[in-house]
Design a protein around this motif. Structure first.
Motif, short mmCIF file in Angstrom:
data_model
loop_
_atom_site.label_atom_id
_atom_site.label_comp_id
_atom_site.label_asym_id
_atom_site.label_seq_id
_atom_site.Cartn_x
_atom_site.Cartn_y
_atom_site.Cartn_z
N MET A 192 0.68 -1.35 0.10
CA MET A 192 -0.04 -0.13 -0.11
C MET A 192 0.85 1.13 -0.16
O MET A 192 1.78 1.39 0.72
N ILE A 193 0.59 2.16 -0.65
CA ILE A 193 1.37 3.57 -0.69
C ILE A 193 0.37 4.77 -0.19
O ILE A 193 -1.03 4.29 -0.42
N ALA A 194 0.70 5.74 0.16
CA ALA A 194 0.23 6.78 0.60
C ALA A 194 1.02 8.03 0.05
O ALA A 194 2.22 8.07 0.35
N VAL A 195 0.24 8.90 -0.53
CA VAL A 195 1.03 9.89 -1.40
C VAL A 195 0.77 11.25 -0.71
O VAL A 195 -0.37 11.57 -0.70
N GLU A 196 1.75 12.09 -0.47
CA GLU A 196 1.41 13.32 0.25
C GLU A 196 2.54 14.43 -0.14
O GLU A 196 3.77 14.16 0.16
N PRO A 197 2.30 15.50 -0.78
CA PRO A 197 3.43 16.26 -1.24
C PRO A 197 3.53 17.50 -0.39
O PRO A 197 4.62 17.88 -0.29
#
Length: 160
Positions: free
Chosen positions: A1-6
């Protein structure tokens, strides 16, 4: 699972949350912004205190309904196609990205969308038009998705 946050301070909270819940083996955090094209630098500004957590700024154009006091962070962009190509088949994509859903999904290839089983999308019409949203829904239908529910600003679609 990935979680993307800039946004860096939110990314740091994400990493802390992953560590506190012993999810290092399960969740891979990525400090990156999902956009139409990969490899661009996205400048993130701090809005006034009554607005969203951040605003998007490309060179001279600020894409926000709120005033930006300063640029406080930046992130590299990745296209939705490149992100999905990197991780492969996906069970669920939950998008709540303060407007990135419009360029990310409008630029996505139908072949890429078919690698996702289900989307839950929080739409932000202050960053896009109802016509752009309609185009996204048509594209999802072409990718064999069925619209399960449309709430006030959430869309739940599943591939059939």
């Amino acid at each position: 699972m990935i979680a993307v946050e800039p946004v860096m301070y939110l990314y740091e909270l994400l990493v802390q949350n992953i560590e506190l819940n012993d999810l290092e083996e399960t969740v891979k955090p990525m400090k990156i912004a999902v956009e139409c094209r990969s490899g661009r630098i996205l400048a993130l500004g701090r809005p006034n205190m009554l607005s969203n957590p951040y605003s998007l700024k490309y060179q001279d154009t600020i894409f926000t309904a709120y005033s930006v006091s300063e640029t406080v962070d930046s992130a590299l962009t990745i296209s939705f196609d490149d992100l999905i190509d990197e991780i492969g088949e996906v069970e669920l994509v939950k998008m709540n990205c303060e407007g990135c859903e419009f360029p990310a999904l409008n630029c996505a290839d139908i072949k890429t969308l078919k690698k996702v089983k289900r989307f839950i999308i929080h739409t932000h019409l202050q960053y896009g038009s109802s016509e752009e949203l309609r185009q996204i829904l048509l594209k999802l239908k072409k990718a064999d998705f069925h619209i399960r529910k449309i709430y006030k600003d959430y869309i739940d679609v599943v591939r059939i």
